[in-house]
Enzyme design. Structure first.
Site, PDB file in Angstrom:
ATOM      1  CG  HIS A   1      -1.350   1.029   1.892  1.00  0.00           C
ATOM      2  ND1 HIS A   1      -2.192   2.059   1.437  1.00  0.00           N
ATOM      3  CD2 HIS A   1      -1.272   1.730   3.105  1.00  0.00           C
ATOM      4  CE1 HIS A   1      -2.436   2.965   2.073  1.00  0.00           C
ATOM      5  NE2 HIS A   1      -1.732   2.904   3.119  1.00  0.00           N
TER       6      HIS A   1
ATOM      7  CB  VAL B   1      -4.345  -6.906  14.443  1.00  0.00           C
ATOM      8  CG1 VAL B   1      -4.783  -5.804  15.424  1.00  0.00           C
ATOM      9  CG2 VAL B   1      -4.887  -8.147  14.753  1.00  0.00           C
TER      10      VAL B   1
ATOM     11  CE1 TYR C   1      -2.643   7.008   5.511  1.00  0.00           C
ATOM     12  CE2 TYR C   1      -3.989   5.497   4.251  1.00  0.00           C
ATOM     13  CZ  TYR C   1      -2.735   5.762   4.805  1.00  0.00           C
ATOM     14  OH  TYR C   1      -1.769   4.949   4.769  1.00  0.00           O
TER      15      TYR C   1
ATOM     16  CG  ASP D   1     -30.613 -18.946  18.971  1.00  0.00           C
ATOM     17  OD1 ASP D   1     -29.706 -18.949  17.956  1.00  0.00           O
ATOM     18  OD2 ASP D   1     -31.774 -18.493  18.502  1.00  0.00           O
TER      19      ASP D   1
HETATM   20  P1  FAD Z   1       3.963  -6.636  12.220  1.00  0.00           P
HETATM   21  O1  FAD Z   1       4.276  -5.288  12.634  1.00  0.00           O
HETATM   22  O2  FAD Z   1       4.265  -6.870  11.030  1.00  0.00           O
HETATM   23  O3  FAD Z   1       4.870  -7.498  13.311  1.00  0.00           O
HETATM   24  C1  FAD Z   1       5.093  -8.632  13.276  1.00  0.00           C
HETATM   25  C2  FAD Z   1       6.454  -9.241  13.406  1.00  0.00           C
HETATM   26  O4  FAD Z   1       6.558 -10.745  13.446  1.00  0.00           O
HETATM   27  C3  FAD Z   1       7.372  -8.448  12.628  1.00  0.00           C
HETATM   28  O5  FAD Z   1       8.250  -7.587  13.405  1.00  0.00           O
HETATM   29  C4  FAD Z   1       8.139  -9.897  12.029  1.00  0.00           C
HETATM   30  O6  FAD Z   1       9.562  -9.614  11.984  1.00  0.00           O
HETATM   31  C5  FAD Z   1       8.031 -11.025  13.333  1.00  0.00           C
HETATM   32  N1  FAD Z   1       7.954 -12.175  12.503  1.00  0.00           N
HETATM   33  C6  FAD Z   1       7.491 -12.679  11.346  1.00  0.00           C
HETATM   34  N2  FAD Z   1       7.878 -13.765  11.237  1.00  0.00           N
HETATM   35  C7  FAD Z   1       8.585 -14.240  12.361  1.00  0.00           C
HETATM   36  C8  FAD Z   1       9.590 -15.637  12.615  1.00  0.00           C
HETATM   37  N3  FAD Z   1       9.157 -16.543  11.960  1.00  0.00           N
HETATM   38  N4  FAD Z   1      10.224 -15.560  13.822  1.00  0.00           N
HETATM   39  C9  FAD Z   1      10.213 -14.249  14.633  1.00  0.00           C
HETATM   40  N5  FAD Z   1       9.539 -13.280  14.287  1.00  0.00           N
HETATM   41  C10 FAD Z   1       8.835 -13.326  13.233  1.00  0.00           C
HETATM   42  N6  FAD Z   1      -2.768   0.635  10.679  1.00  0.00           N
HETATM   43  C11 FAD Z   1      -3.362   1.504  11.297  1.00  0.00           C
HETATM   44  O7  FAD Z   1      -4.159   1.397  12.126  1.00  0.00           O
HETATM   45  N7  FAD Z   1      -3.363   2.990  11.051  1.00  0.00           N
HETATM   46  C12 FAD Z   1      -2.721   3.207   9.751  1.00  0.00           C
HETATM   47  O8  FAD Z   1      -2.892   4.589   9.488  1.00  0.00           O
HETATM   48  C13 FAD Z   1      -1.913   2.377   9.148  1.00  0.00           C
HETATM   49  N8  FAD Z   1      -1.166   2.752   7.953  1.00  0.00           N
HETATM   50  C14 FAD Z   1      -0.596   1.882   7.255  1.00  0.00           C
HETATM   51  C15 FAD Z   1       0.361   2.148   6.333  1.00  0.00           C
HETATM   52  C16 FAD Z   1       1.194   1.568   5.748  1.00  0.00           C
HETATM   53  C17 FAD Z   1       1.915   2.005   4.454  1.00  0.00           C
HETATM   54  C18 FAD Z   1       1.317   0.094   6.156  1.00  0.00           C
HETATM   55  C19 FAD Z   1       2.101  -1.023   5.388  1.00  0.00           C
HETATM   56  C20 FAD Z   1       0.474  -0.302   7.276  1.00  0.00           C
HETATM   57  C21 FAD Z   1      -0.484   0.471   7.704  1.00  0.00           C
HETATM   58  N9  FAD Z   1      -1.248   0.130   8.812  1.00  0.00           N
HETATM   59  C22 FAD Z   1      -2.163   0.906   9.475  1.00  0.00           C
HETATM   60  C23 FAD Z   1      -1.641  -1.242   9.079  1.00  0.00           C
HETATM   61  C24 FAD Z   1      -0.451  -1.691  10.550  1.00  0.00           C
HETATM   62  O9  FAD Z   1       0.582  -0.948  10.098  1.00  0.00           O
HETATM   63  C25 FAD Z   1      -0.558  -2.989  10.611  1.00  0.00           C
HETATM   64  O10 FAD Z   1      -1.794  -3.652  10.594  1.00  0.00           O
HETATM   65  C26 FAD Z   1      -0.042  -3.438  12.097  1.00  0.00           C
HETATM   66  O11 FAD Z   1       1.420  -2.696  12.418  1.00  0.00           O
HETATM   67  C27 FAD Z   1       0.204  -4.752  12.055  1.00  0.00           C
HETATM   68  O12 FAD Z   1       1.156  -5.011  13.362  1.00  0.00           O
HETATM   69  P2  FAD Z   1       1.487  -6.315  13.689  1.00  0.00           P
HETATM   70  O13 FAD Z   1       2.163  -6.537  15.020  1.00  0.00           O
HETATM   71  O14 FAD Z   1       0.332  -7.503  13.634  1.00  0.00           O
HETATM   72  O15 FAD Z   1       2.579  -6.985  12.484  1.00  0.00           O
HETATM   73  N1  THG Z   2     -34.187 -24.299  12.665  1.00  0.00           N
HETATM   74  C1  THG Z   2     -33.320 -24.978  12.982  1.00  0.00           C
HETATM   75  N2  THG Z   2     -32.205 -24.818  13.960  1.00  0.00           N
HETATM   76  C2  THG Z   2     -31.807 -23.469  14.243  1.00  0.00           C
HETATM   77  C3  THG Z   2     -32.747 -22.414  13.526  1.00  0.00           C
HETATM   78  C4  THG Z   2     -33.690 -22.868  12.658  1.00  0.00           C
HETATM   79  N3  THG Z   2     -30.964 -23.365  14.770  1.00  0.00           N
HETATM   80  C5  THG Z   2     -30.356 -21.897  14.822  1.00  0.00           C
HETATM   81  C6  THG Z   2     -31.389 -20.753  14.924  1.00  0.00           C
HETATM   82  N4  THG Z   2     -32.450 -21.017  13.944  1.00  0.00           N
HETATM   83  C7  THG Z   2     -32.148 -21.023  16.109  1.00  0.00           C
HETATM   84  N5  THG Z   2     -33.297 -19.953  16.159  1.00  0.00           N
HETATM   85  C8  THG Z   2     -34.311 -20.409  16.576  1.00  0.00           C
HETATM   86  C9  THG Z   2     -35.290 -19.247  17.033  1.00  0.00           C
HETATM   87  C10 THG Z   2     -36.534 -19.344  17.372  1.00  0.00           C
HETATM   88  C11 THG Z   2     -37.040 -20.727  17.221  1.00  0.00           C
HETATM   89  C12 THG Z   2     -36.443 -21.722  16.571  1.00  0.00           C
HETATM   90  C13 THG Z   2     -35.052 -21.467  16.181  1.00  0.00           C
HETATM   91  C14 THG Z   2     -38.354 -21.108  17.593  1.00  0.00           C
HETATM   92  N6  THG Z   2     -38.887 -20.452  18.957  1.00  0.00           N
HETATM   93  C15 THG Z   2     -40.099 -20.828  19.514  1.00  0.00           C
HETATM   94  C16 THG Z   2     -40.636 -19.607  20.357  1.00  0.00           C
HETATM   95  O1  THG Z   2     -39.606 -18.851  20.596  1.00  0.00           O
HETATM   96  O2  THG Z   2     -41.416 -19.397  20.638  1.00  0.00           O
HETATM   97  C17 THG Z   2     -40.199 -22.097  20.277  1.00  0.00           C
HETATM   98  C18 THG Z   2     -39.358 -22.276  21.439  1.00  0.00           C
HETATM   99  C19 THG Z   2     -39.778 -23.282  22.257  1.00  0.00           C
HETATM  100  O3  THG Z   2     -40.727 -23.886  22.037  1.00  0.00           O
HETATM  101  O4  THG Z   2     -38.802 -23.551  23.050  1.00  0.00           O
HETATM  102  O5  THG Z   2     -39.191 -21.811  16.908  1.00  0.00           O
HETATM  103  O6  THG Z   2     -34.219 -22.005  12.183  1.00  0.00           O
HETATM  104  N7  THG Z   2     -33.655 -26.402  12.964  1.00  0.00           N
END
Ligand code: FAD
Ligand code: THG
Length: 817
Positions: free
Chosen positions: A232, A360, A263, A548
């Site tokens: 990027h 992240v 940005y 659920d």
């Molecule tokens: P990293 O900082 O990459 O850390 C991972 C570490 O793991 C590294 O230091 C690496 O050396 C180590 N590692 C990998 N493999 C091994 C191994 N085998 N053994 C030991 N160590 C290892 N984010 C924002 O929130 N805001 C921003 O404005 C933003 N701008 C960005 C701009 C740019 C140009 C870039 C590139 C990124 C930007 N990001 C931004 C994203 C952000 O930088 C990253 O998402 C964040 O820094 C990731 O952090 P991390 O700790 O997960 O990874």
């Molecule tokens: N069908 C089946 N399984 C499921 C769902 C489904 N699992 C995940 C999700 N959907 C679960 N959600 C619900 C929500 C409500 C009901 C069934 C599944 C339901 N409730 C009645 C009530 O609230 O009155 C009856 C409850 C009871 O008698 O205890 O019917 O869609 N297979």
């Protein structure tokens, strides 16, 4: 493993990577009393060469995802408390400003302001004059307005990493740089340690915080890490006259110009510009140069000026003063993208003790670290993180082809205005039910979820809508909506409809311990005779709702579970003793829901078994045949009508559909999609897990207390529920609202105000075609039915009223017939 080391000993944790995530995790783990934490880093500290080493650190907290917003909020709070060696805080709250140069963006900023209000982030949409006051360099003719968030700003990523490293080290954590992890050791499905170029490190838990090297670490553990590293572009200008003499690194808000994928931030007398406008530039994490071989550092590739040229023109157009400057230095910096843009967190299902903290941003780093540390030390994060759970991707979604396609798409779309229902275009279709060909013939409008093609409505039903009077919709709520959905809902309430329930996750739980497992792991009493179906809840130890479920007892030692997320399988697998076998049977099976007052007229003639109310009562199941097709019939319905879910194997699905379809012709059967489905379940008051309630809520708050049987013996979460009950009435409730204006609609995530003050947010909402108004569920303090509230949708107030539940068919006459 832990036990072998003696009572009280802290589990041994190895964190791979000392970027901001690894440093923050070490801090959060040691803060929770885990002291045996070793962070291994291949590069040199303090700037080991990953993405953190050059992150410009812009933090905008507001996100569609509540979880990411909360993680960002925590990061801002924490970094604001941390001090860099120069004495300044690691977060500089210069504020955030996202400007609109198109009417669509301005409208979207109002939507975003609603999200911010829902998640408790201070912000307001401001006019062009105020944008100019905040950023005098903006072209006054170009900006239509902006979204200003005073609490956003700049994270100082390296000082923040260092400060967290130091506090972790003070509590006993070790940081070893220039140490490369080359292997992960495991025995019996559990990690036992890591191998490095400096020797072996035994461990009970290994966390991959390796940033975009995640797939490399994952491969060592036999775990797919579905992320794509992409470069990027980030550039800094030569000094600007307008900023000459600036005393501070930055004084103006961090700025986004999303209509052009850009940005901006200040670097004292210069401007830094980041661009997502260029082509995706994937990087293979397996061939990234080592620190000593990289020209600058492993995450920094040479700046490709031609890719930046259009962005430079767009930047100049927004900030005309840039015309007197040029790019002084720039680079193509690498970081991680996932298929859905969310981080990858949690413990691997295949390799226990192997955790991911991948993909992240700096923005979410401390919040992610806190959630993961809670997860590792207490068994659950206090925040609902299901949208980040690494198990959300199924096998096909972890394939390299899928990950590349979708993750690159995330890069391209990172700043686009995306409708909440908008499915990505490719690679599709991926997963289809056996009815797909028929659905296509009926003009299904397919949306995608979990890789599945899911009909939202069928164009074939559009003519049926001609006789309905429907209020007009605004363009946004009319997107991925059709009057056909109203006709399908009506047909379900008045005649009969077929719903494809194939994507509903199905688990088979068998063996001598099956009943015991479900009794211990879920809230309702499932110890009923074969043939019973029970609605029951999975809770975590704190009483939060993990899912659920419906549990159908098909035989003494055989249950079929209707589940929600892939994490449900993990929860049950973890709790399962050796005499229970659990399989996800979703892929090899399928399901049609046949619902409506004429459902019995349609289905009964197709079977020799008695499907009368006496023959197969509500929430009962049996095996039978529909024509030639052996099915498991379950009498329940998420739409609140008479009928059955009919399950069979995938090979026979088409035959099942065709048999039902043909028999249904004389009853006016329709195929109906998820748009109608969602409307009908909202009218009936059936909650949708993940949207209406999550692990952050208890059954009582969510209105699901009826599914909890405190008297049945112990189950996960019971203690916590008792403790919470002792503390009195819940402070918030999932509350049904109806919109006063029959033409108004909201879609979910909007803020709700009581007495003019912010009080909660809408979870899910949809037009109730039977009721003739929009239904919205919202988390609110306890309020009496009839209480007036208002919801803000795209900056406009809409009046709503607290409703009595259920809104539809309280006498159950539609079901118990
Ligand atoms: P990293 O900082 O990459 O850390 C991972 C570490 O793991 C590294 O230091 C690496 O050396 C180590 N590692 C990998 N493999 C091994 C191994 N085998 N053994 C030991 N160590 C290892 N984010 C924002 O929130 N805001 C921003 O404005 C933003 N701008 C960005 C701009 C740019 C140009 C870039 C590139 C990124 C930007 N990001 C931004 C994203 C952000 O930088 C990253 O998402 C964040 O820094 C990731 O952090 P991390 O700790 O997960 O990874
Ligand atoms: N069908 C089946 N399984 C499921 C769902 C489904 N699992 C995940 C999700 N959907 C679960 N959600 C619900 C929500 C409500 C009901 C069934 C599944 C339901 N409730 C009645 C009530 O609230 O009155 C009856 C409850 C009871 O008698 O205890 O019917 O869609 N297979």
């Amino acid at each position: 493993m832990t036990a072998a080391r003696g009572r009280g000993a802290s589990p041994r944790v190895v964190v791979v990577g000392a970027g901001i995530v690894g440093c923050s995790l070490a801090d959060e783990l040691t803060a929770r009393g885990w002291t045996d934490v070793t962070v291994l880093e291949q590069g040199p500290l303090p700037a080991p060469g990953g993405s953190t080493s050059h992150a410009p650190g812009l933090v905008f907290r507001t996100n569609t995802s509540k979880c990411l917003t909360e993680m960002a909020r925590y990061t801002v709070e924490k970094l604001g408390r941390l001090r860099a060696p120069d004495g300044r805080p690691c977060f500089d709250a210069v504020g955030g400003l996202e400007v609109a140069t198109t009417p669509a963006r301005l409208a979207d900023l109002h939507r975003k302001a609603g999200l911010a209000a829902s998640w408790g982030v201070e912000g307001e949409v401001v006019g062009p004059e105020e944008c100019l006051e905040l950023w005098p360099l903006l072209d006054p003719d170009r900006v239509l307005g902006g979204f200003h968030t005073p609490g956003d700003g700049l994270a100082r990523a390296l000082p923040a990493s260092r400060a967290q490293r130091e506090s972790a080290a003070a509590r006993g954590a070790r940081f070893l740089d220039r140490t490369t992890v080359t292997g992960i050791e495991q025995r019996g499905g559990r990690v036992t340690g890591v191998v490095t170029d400096k020797g072996a490190f035994p461990a009970d838990h290994v966390v991959s915080a390796a940033g975009f090297w995640g797939p490399v670490i994952g491969r060592m553990a036999g775990v797919d890490v579905p992320l794509l590293p992409l470069a990027h572009q980030y550039a800094r200008t030569t000094p600007l006259d307008a900023l000459a003499g600036a005393a501070r690194e930055a004084t103006r808000p961090v700025l986004r110009h999303q209509d052009r994928d850009l940005y901006f931030r200040e670097h004292t007398d210069r401007i830094g510009i980041g661009s997502y406008a260029h082509r995706p530039m994937p990087v293979d994490p397996f061939t990234v140069p080592r620190y000593d071989d990289a020209p600058v550092m492993p995450s920094s590739y040479p700046f490709t000026a031609h890719d930046f040229a259009p962005s430079w023109r767009d930047a100049e157009a927004l900030l005309p003063a840039l015309a007197a400057t040029r790019v002084d230095d720039g680079f193509n910096g690498v970081f991680s993208f996932t298929p859905d843009g969310m981080p990858l967190l949690g413990e691997s299902r295949e390799t226990r003790g192997f955790w991911l903290a991948e993909a992240v941003w700096v923005t979410h780093s401390a919040g992610v670290a806190k959630a993961l540390a809670e997860w590792m030390t207490e068994g659950r994060p206090s925040l609902d993180v299901h949208a980040c759970d690494l198990t959300r991707f199924e096998a096909a979604q972890r394939s390299p082809a899928y990950v590349e396609e979708r993750s690159a798409r995330q890069f391209v779309e990172v700043y686009d205005i995306i409708h909440p229902l908008q499915p990505p275009e490719r690679p599709r279709p991926l997963r289809v039910s056996p009815f797909h060909a028929r659905q296509s013939q009926l003009g299904a409008h397919f949306l995608e979820g979990g890789g599945w093609e899911r009909p939202h409505w069928y164009e074939a039903n559009a003519p049926l809508a001609a006789s309905l009077t429907l209020p007009p919709r605004d363009a946004w709520s009319a997107t991925h909506w059709s009057p056909a959905a109203a006709a399908e809902a009506r047909a379900t309430r008045e005649r009969v409809a077929l719903y494809d329930m194939t994507p509903l996750r199905r688990l088979e739980v068998t063996g001598p311990g099956a009943l015991g497992l479900l009794q211990r792991a879920t809230t309702n009493n499932v110890a009923r005779k074969p043939g019973a179906v029970t609605y029951t809840l999975l809770l975590d130890e704190a009483g939060g709702i993990l899912s659920d479920l419906t549990a159908a007892r098909l035989a003494d030692q055989h249950f079929q579970i209707g589940a929600n997320s892939p994490a449900d399988l993990d929860v049950l697998l973890r709790a399962a003793p050796d005499d229970v076998r659990i399989r996800d049977i979703t892929a090899g099976t399928c399901c049609v829901g046949v619902w409506g007052p004429l459902a019995r007229d349609l289905v009964q003639p197709l079977t020799r078994d008695d499907l009368s109310h006496q023959g197969l009562g509500y929430f009962r199941t049996r095996r039978t045949h529909i024509g030639e097709v052996p099915v498991t019939a379950m009498r329940l319905s998420y739409v609140g009508e008479l009928g059955w879910e009919l399950y069979t194997t995938a090979d026979l699905g088409l035959r099942l559909w065709d048999t039902l379809w043909e028999a249904g012709q004389r009853y006016g059967v329709v195929a109906a999609g998820r748009s109608a489905f969602d409307s009908l379940r909202l009218e009936k008051g059936y909650r949708a897990w993940g949207r209406d309630m999550t692990s952050e809520h208890t059954p009582y708050e969510a209105g699901l207390g009826f599914a909890v049987r405190m008297d049945k013996g112990d189950f996960t979460g019971r203690e916590a529920l008792l403790a919470r009950a002792a503390r009195g009435e819940p402070a918030r409730r999932l509350t049904a609202l109806t919109l006063d204006d029959r033409a108004a609609v909201v879609l979910g995530h909007e803020p709700v105000y009581v007495g003019g003050r912010p009080a909660g947010h809408v979870t899910s909402a949809g037009y109730g075609y039977t009721l003739g108004r929009c239904v919205a569920y919202a988390w609110l303090p306890p309020l009496a039915p009839g209480t007036p509230v208002h919801i803000v949708y795209f900056g406009e107030k809409t009046a709503a009223t607290v409703a009595e539940e259920p809104l539809f068919d309280p006498q159950m006459t539609h079901i118990l017939t």
